[in-house]
Design a protein around this motif. Structure first.
Motif, mmCIF file in Angstrom:
data_model
loop_
_atom_site.group_PDB
_atom_site.id
_atom_site.type_symbol
_atom_site.label_atom_id
_atom_site.label_comp_id
_atom_site.label_asym_id
_atom_site.label_seq_id
_atom_site.Cartn_x
_atom_site.Cartn_y
_atom_site.Cartn_z
ATOM 1 N N LEU A 42 0.836 -1.201 0.000
ATOM 2 C CA LEU A 42 0.000 0.000 0.000
ATOM 3 C C LEU A 42 0.870 1.250 0.000
ATOM 4 O O LEU A 42 0.627 2.182 -0.789
ATOM 5 C CB LEU A 42 -0.927 0.001 1.210
ATOM 6 N N LEU A 43 1.872 1.295 0.861
ATOM 7 C CA LEU A 43 2.733 2.477 0.939
ATOM 8 C C LEU A 43 3.433 2.715 -0.393
ATOM 9 O O LEU A 43 3.546 3.856 -0.863
ATOM 10 C CB LEU A 43 3.763 2.305 2.059
ATOM 11 N N GLY A 44 3.882 1.649 -1.026
ATOM 12 C CA GLY A 44 4.540 1.784 -2.317
ATOM 13 C C GLY A 44 3.604 2.276 -3.404
ATOM 14 O O GLY A 44 3.984 3.112 -4.241
ATOM 15 N N ALA A 45 2.364 1.789 -3.398
ATOM 16 C CA ALA A 45 1.393 2.192 -4.418
ATOM 17 C C ALA A 45 1.041 3.672 -4.288
ATOM 18 O O ALA A 45 0.921 4.386 -5.299
ATOM 19 C CB ALA A 45 0.135 1.334 -4.300
ATOM 20 N N LEU A 46 0.882 4.162 -3.067
ATOM 21 C CA LEU A 46 0.535 5.570 -2.864
ATOM 22 C C LEU A 46 1.707 6.488 -3.219
ATOM 23 O O LEU A 46 1.506 7.595 -3.728
ATOM 24 C CB LEU A 46 0.111 5.799 -1.405
ATOM 25 N N ALA A 47 2.933 6.014 -2.948
ATOM 26 C CA ALA A 47 4.113 6.859 -3.149
ATOM 27 C C ALA A 47 4.357 7.214 -4.608
ATOM 28 O O ALA A 47 5.004 8.235 -4.898
ATOM 29 C CB ALA A 47 5.347 6.165 -2.571
ATOM 30 N N VAL A 48 3.852 6.419 -5.555
ATOM 31 C CA VAL A 48 4.122 6.688 -6.977
ATOM 32 C C VAL A 48 3.004 7.486 -7.652
ATOM 33 O O VAL A 48 3.075 7.766 -8.841
ATOM 34 C CB VAL A 48 4.352 5.368 -7.747
ATOM 35 N N ILE A 49 1.982 7.859 -6.890
ATOM 36 C CA ILE A 49 0.870 8.634 -7.463
ATOM 37 C C ILE A 49 1.100 10.112 -7.178
ATOM 38 O O ILE A 49 1.107 10.525 -6.007
ATOM 39 C CB ILE A 49 -0.475 8.165 -6.875
ATOM 40 N N PRO A 50 1.295 10.939 -8.208
ATOM 41 C CA PRO A 50 1.618 12.362 -7.983
ATOM 42 C C PRO A 50 0.586 13.085 -7.109
ATOM 43 O O PRO A 50 0.959 13.884 -6.245
ATOM 44 C CB PRO A 50 1.655 12.938 -9.404
ATOM 45 N N GLY A 51 -0.688 12.817 -7.323
ATOM 46 C CA GLY A 51 -1.716 13.486 -6.538
ATOM 47 C C GLY A 51 -1.597 13.192 -5.056
ATOM 48 O O GLY A 51 -1.757 14.091 -4.210
ATOM 49 N N TYR A 52 -1.311 11.963 -4.734
ATOM 50 C CA TYR A 52 -1.144 11.609 -3.323
ATOM 51 C C TYR A 52 0.145 12.208 -2.755
ATOM 52 O O TYR A 52 0.184 12.624 -1.587
ATOM 53 C CB TYR A 52 -1.168 10.090 -3.134
ATOM 54 N N ARG A 53 1.195 12.262 -3.543
ATOM 55 C CA ARG A 53 2.430 12.885 -3.058
ATOM 56 C C ARG A 53 2.163 14.335 -2.668
ATOM 57 O O ARG A 53 2.654 14.826 -1.643
ATOM 58 C CB ARG A 53 3.529 12.802 -4.121
ATOM 59 N N GLN A 54 1.358 15.034 -3.460
ATOM 60 C CA GLN A 54 1.022 16.429 -3.150
ATOM 61 C C GLN A 54 0.174 16.520 -1.881
ATOM 62 O O GLN A 54 0.400 17.390 -1.028
ATOM 63 C CB GLN A 54 0.276 17.054 -4.326
ATOM 64 N N LEU A 55 -0.805 15.628 -1.750
ATOM 65 C CA LEU A 55 -1.681 15.650 -0.573
ATOM 66 C C LEU A 55 -0.900 15.345 0.703
ATOM 67 O O LEU A 55 -1.104 15.992 1.740
ATOM 68 C CB LEU A 55 -2.818 14.650 -0.756
ATOM 69 N N PHE A 56 -0.016 14.364 0.651
ATOM 70 C CA PHE A 56 0.802 14.038 1.827
ATOM 71 C C PHE A 56 1.734 15.197 2.178
ATOM 72 O O PHE A 56 1.956 15.489 3.357
ATOM 73 C CB PHE A 56 1.606 12.755 1.588
ATOM 74 N N ALA A 57 2.276 15.869 1.162
ATOM 75 C CA ALA A 57 3.183 16.995 1.407
ATOM 76 C C ALA A 57 2.457 18.154 2.084
ATOM 77 O O ALA A 57 3.015 18.823 2.965
ATOM 78 C CB ALA A 57 3.821 17.456 0.099
ATOM 79 N N ARG A 58 1.219 18.413 1.673
ATOM 80 C CA ARG A 58 0.449 19.482 2.303
ATOM 81 C C ARG A 58 0.058 19.121 3.735
ATOM 82 O O ARG A 58 0.063 19.960 4.624
ATOM 83 C CB ARG A 58 -0.806 19.788 1.476
ATOM 84 N N ALA A 59 -0.309 17.853 3.935
ATOM 85 C CA ALA A 59 -0.777 17.431 5.252
ATOM 86 C C ALA A 59 0.367 17.249 6.251
ATOM 87 O O ALA A 59 0.208 17.504 7.445
ATOM 88 C CB ALA A 59 -1.578 16.135 5.118
ATOM 89 N N PHE A 60 1.507 16.782 5.742
ATOM 90 C CA PHE A 60 2.636 16.463 6.623
ATOM 91 C C PHE A 60 3.928 17.063 6.058
ATOM 92 O O PHE A 60 4.796 16.336 5.573
ATOM 93 C CB PHE A 60 2.771 14.941 6.772
ATOM 94 N N PRO A 61 4.058 18.386 6.091
ATOM 95 C CA PRO A 61 5.219 19.031 5.453
ATOM 96 C C PRO A 61 6.561 18.608 6.050
ATOM 97 O O PRO A 61 7.574 18.644 5.364
ATOM 98 C CB PRO A 61 4.954 20.528 5.668
ATOM 99 N N ASP A 62 6.579 18.199 7.317
ATOM 100 C CA ASP A 62 7.843 17.803 7.946
ATOM 101 C C ASP A 62 8.272 16.384 7.569
ATOM 102 O O ASP A 62 9.449 16.034 7.697
ATOM 103 C CB ASP A 62 7.741 17.913 9.471
ATOM 104 N N ASP A 63 7.320 15.566 7.157
ATOM 105 C CA ASP A 63 7.619 14.179 6.771
ATOM 106 C C ASP A 63 6.530 13.719 5.814
ATOM 107 O O ASP A 63 5.561 13.076 6.208
ATOM 108 C CB ASP A 63 7.664 13.279 8.004
ATOM 109 N N PRO A 64 6.647 14.068 4.537
ATOM 110 C CA PRO A 64 5.546 13.874 3.587
ATOM 111 C C PRO A 64 5.412 12.474 3.018
ATOM 112 O O PRO A 64 4.604 12.245 2.120
ATOM 113 C CB PRO A 64 5.891 14.866 2.476
ATOM 114 N N ARG A 65 6.147 11.517 3.545
ATOM 115 C CA ARG A 65 6.053 10.164 2.991
ATOM 116 C C ARG A 65 4.702 9.523 3.299
ATOM 117 O O ARG A 65 4.137 9.746 4.373
ATOM 118 C CB ARG A 65 7.150 9.286 3.588
#
Length: 289
Positions: free
Chosen positions: A94-117
């Protein structure tokens, strides 16, 4: 934060959370079914032993699960996701699948700027943040309590008196959310379906004990009980009227009520006043997903 809520909302409806990419959290917690699924027992990869509970007002719940095995919304998250019988998704996949989707990378970065993984902790936090926004809507009962005498029927008012008096429902279904979050054996479960007793094997009173659910939106949430064994509210009231199986674990609050047909009808009239109006937000959830 709003960013965590937005990410949590996306994840909640995301079929990638299941191994076959066909099921999401919303498969068992549908906004159109008061955040339940309308089934007697949930269905994952296999039929599951318990009914899907509503997610309404989980922000105020201290212990979660029919047997109380979860201490927080965060701790619930990966139990259904990784269960082979439920969503059957390996955490690392699951973590690997989400990490390669650009939209999710942006959402994680906004939600968790200190650790966006997309890691376990961030997914737990985001989903729990969204789930804490699922609050039941105002009801006719609430309008009556606030002073509108025309908001509910005379039968419902009599039913409220029975609820608090002769039937003693309010001993457990108390407060604005109509639950005290406690666990009781009401005299229904049998065999190895021992509920909270599995966690406390030496406790007599917790054997066959299950969590008291909220009654908010209860008229929309059939079937009832932890195992969906009662198809209607009428059947639930008949069950309590009989008193359940007499055994050492049965709650001292459970006993034959000897309600009349009119009293039962009045109780039903009251319970239907606890149903809220469907919000525009929930309607939009259905339309967009």
């Amino acid at each position: 934060s709003k960013a965590k809520e937005e990410l949590g909302r996306m994840l909640f409806f995301e079929p990638l959370l299941s191994g076959g990419a066909t099921r999401s959290c919303a498969s068992c917690h549908n906004p159109g079914l008061s955040w339940g699924d309308g089934l007697a027992r949930a269905i994952g990869e296999k039929p599951l032993p318990l009914r899907s509970p509503t997610l309404y007002n989980m922000a105020w719940s201290q212990i979660l699960g029919w047997d109380g095995k979860f201490r927080s919304l965060e701790s619930v998250t990966f139990a259904p996701i990784t269960s082979p019988a439920n969503m059957n998704r390996r955490e690392e996949d699951l973590l690997g699948a989400l990490a390669v989707i650009p939209g999710y990378r942006q959402l994680f970065a906004r939600a968790f700027p200190d650790d966006p993984r997309p890691n376990r902790e961030n997914i737990e936090a985001a989903l729990a943040t969204f789930e804490r926004t699922l609050v039941s809507a105002a009801t006719p009962f609430d309008r009556w309590i606030e002073g509108d005498e025309t908001a509910i029927s005379e039968a419902a008012k009599r039913g409220f008196d029975i609820f608090n008096g002769k039937a003693e429902c309010a001993e457990c279904h108390k407060g604005w959310n109509f639950t005290d979050g406690s666990f009781h054996d009401i005299g229904t479960a049998t065999g190895d379906d021992i509920g909270r007793g599995r966690l406390f094997p030496t406790s007599v009173k917790l054997r066959y004990a299950f969590k008291v659910p909220t009654l908010r939106d209860v008229s929309r949430r059939a079937p009832y009980m932890h195992d969906g064994s009662e198809p209607t509210l009428e059947a639930v009231i008949d069950l309590y009227d009989r008193g359940g199986i007499d055994r050492p674990s049965r709650s001292e609050l459970i006993k034959p009520l000897r309600l009349s047909l009119q009293e039962k009808a009045d109780l039903i009239a009251f319970l239907t006043t606890l149903t809220g109006e469907r919000s525009e937000e929930h309607t939009s959830e259905l339309q967009s997903h």
